[in-house]
Scaffold this active site. Structure first.
Site, PDB file in Angstrom:
ATOM      1  N   GLU A  13      -8.978  53.396  50.183  1.00 47.96           N
ATOM      2  CA  GLU A  13      -9.324  54.505  51.064  1.00 47.96           C
ATOM      3  C   GLU A  13     -10.332  55.401  50.361  1.00 47.96           C
ATOM      4  O   GLU A  13     -10.371  55.456  49.122  1.00 47.96           O
ATOM      5  CB  GLU A  13      -8.086  55.341  51.419  1.00 47.96           C
ATOM      6  CG  GLU A  13      -7.152  54.696  52.412  1.00 47.96           C
ATOM      7  CD  GLU A  13      -5.982  55.605  52.770  1.00 47.96           C
ATOM      8  OE1 GLU A  13      -5.388  55.386  53.844  1.00 47.96           O
ATOM      9  OE2 GLU A  13      -5.652  56.519  51.974  1.00 47.96           O
ATOM     10  N   ARG A  47      12.865  57.143  55.710  1.00 48.14           N
ATOM     11  CA  ARG A  47      14.126  57.530  55.058  1.00 48.14           C
ATOM     12  C   ARG A  47      14.275  59.037  55.135  1.00 48.14           C
ATOM     13  O   ARG A  47      13.358  59.748  55.551  1.00 48.14           O
ATOM     14  CB  ARG A  47      14.104  57.113  53.592  1.00 48.14           C
ATOM     15  CG  ARG A  47      12.862  57.616  52.850  1.00 48.14           C
ATOM     16  CD  ARG A  47      12.887  57.318  51.379  1.00 48.14           C
ATOM     17  NE  ARG A  47      11.581  57.480  50.753  1.00 48.14           N
ATOM     18  CZ  ARG A  47      11.046  58.635  50.414  1.00 48.14           C
ATOM     19  NH1 ARG A  47      11.699  59.777  50.666  1.00 48.14           N
ATOM     20  NH2 ARG A  47       9.854  58.692  49.849  1.00 48.14           N
TER      21      ARG A  47
END
Length: 450
Positions: free
Chosen positions: A201, A293
């Site tokens: 990126e 999570r």
């Protein structure tokens, strides 16, 4: 469906945190523990406890056969993985399901999808979320990495596709650095995550790290509970988190919430999780990743909204609809979490395990401390060095900073060879650029270099 018994496949403060909510819900708990944690507080607080192996995590907390056997032997209905360890392991989630156990988290196929950072990046870009310029998927060859970097422009970041927790990320300023960074990152990813795939990126200079808390059920409801600013971090490891983010306009805040909900719907997400974004210096936002999570910093949102995120996570896993609606989520005031680690910042954040001869956490108005330790306990050298999380709430950010500093000043931690990050945390909170919300993800390194 409701659970009669939940096995907590974790340790320390998060195991204790989950057990407390289970007790309030009338659910029995099973703790699993390694030899190093035999006398730990989370073990004593559970209704049942099962020894699953020696101290090394790969032979205990990261060893699915021992955890599954403990769940089946004790008659548990479900497994809560907490954060870290096996919490984002799609294979472990699938093993739980195959053995008739409910995994308290997203479905295995969804975890597999969002756990591949390169794949989910492309998937959410197609769904309309803004993403950084980068590779279209995993890059397996250094020459291909150089081609991508030339196309998107240096500097670039090389990221492990299966990474998490801020690990497996390195930057390269030019072509001369890229090949070595590529080699190190792929080797690290292969060793730590069992998957050597990486992607590239464009590097954003001086960004802010902002994450949106999500809750979604299996009945089509997807909610966001506002954002948290996690920009105070060292080597991609967070030290201080706060909410709301002090620099977001209401328009950008609404946009982030909408992006997060749309992204979660697009991948079929259920349970608690976060959508991570970078806030650019010019005000643009781009998607980073999904964390499938409960987060270490989830108490920040709980103090701001009054929502027990673990409670909703458990209820959703049991097939129940969310007990809240978007219009009832009204964050108020300001909250800050400081991670107190048993580390010595002056020695490169070297862990400092040992016995706690004195341990007196702070109290008073608006102060919450989540910890798995007490006086006389031993901090083992085998695991993460998190000692406690000090979380404060106040009506304004200025008051929250003052309250966090006061709480940290009250915190007594003593033991032979034990050092903590408390002095550094207080130093960071007192920095004028932090007080004025002018900091970015490189702020901690800059302060420590002075």
């Amino acid at each position: 469906m409701s659970f009669g018994k939940v096995l907590i496949a974790n340790r320390g403060e998060i195991a204790l945190r989950i057990a407390r909510t289970c007790r309030e819900l009338g659910i029995a708990t099973v703790a699993v523990y390694s030899t190093a944690d035999r006398d730990a507080r989370f073990v004593a607080q559970a209704d049942e406890a099962v020894h699953i192996g020696p101290a090394p995590a790969r032979r205990s907390y990261l060893y699915p056969p021992a955890i599954i056997e403990a769940a089946l032997r004790t008659g548990a209905d479900a497994v809560h993985p907490g954060y870290g360890f096996l919490s984002e392991d799609a294979d472990f989630a699938r093993i739980c399901v195959d053995h008739g156990l409910v995994f308290i988290g997203p479905r295995p196929e969804v975890m597999e999808c969002v756990g591949d950072k390169a794949r989910v990046r492309a998937l959410l870009a197609a769904a309309g979320l803004p993403v950084l310029a980068g590779s279209d998927g995993p890059v397996t060859d250094p020459s291909d990495a150089e081609e991508v970097a030339e196309r998107i422009g240096y500097p670039v970041i090389v990221k492990a596709a299966a990474g998490g927790g801020g690990r497996g990320i390195e930057s390269a300023r030019d072509r001369g650095e890229l090949r070595e960074v590529f080699r190190r990152t792929t080797a690290f990813a292969r060793q730590v995550f069992g998957n050597g795939e990486v992607y590239l990126e464009r590097l954003v200079p001086e960004p802010r790290h902002v994450e949106v808390q999500l809750l979604a059920d299996a009945h089509g409801t997807v909610l966001h509970l506002g954002e948290r600013d996690c920009s105070l971090q060292r080597r991609n490891q967070k030290l201080v988190e706060e909410a709301p983010s002090p620099l977001l306009s209401e328009e950008v805040r609404r946009r982030l919430g909408a992006y997060a909900v749309a992204g979660a719907r697009h991948v079929g997400y259920t349970g608690a999780g976060t959508m991570e974004f970078l806030l650019h210096p010019g005000g643009d936002v781009t998607f980073m990743e999904i964390n499938a999570r409960i987060q270490v910093e989830h108490p920040v949102t709980e103090l701001l909204t009054g929502v027990d995120l673990v409670r909703e996570q458990i209820r959703v896993a049991a097939g129940e609809p969310l007990g809240i609606t978007q219009d009832r989520i009204t964050p108020t005031g300001a909250a800050i979490e400081c991670r107190v680690n048993a580390e010595d910042p002056a020695a490169g954040f070297r862990p400092t395990p040992g016995r706690l001869t004195a341990y007196c956490p702070p109290g008073g108005p608006g102060v919450r401390v989540d910890s798995g330790f007490g006086q006389g306990d031993v901090i083992p050298p085998d695991y993460d060095s998190l000692l406690a999380k000090v979380i404060v709430w106040a009506p304004t950010r200025e008051q929250a900073i003052a309250r966090a500093d006061r709480a940290l000043a009250e915190f007594v931690v003593e033991g032979p060879g034990v050092a903590t990050t408390i002095p550094l945390l207080r130093r960071l909170l007192a920095q004028p650029d932090f007080v004025r919300a002018r900091h970015s993800t490189g702020f901690v390194e800059a302060v420590m270099a002075r």
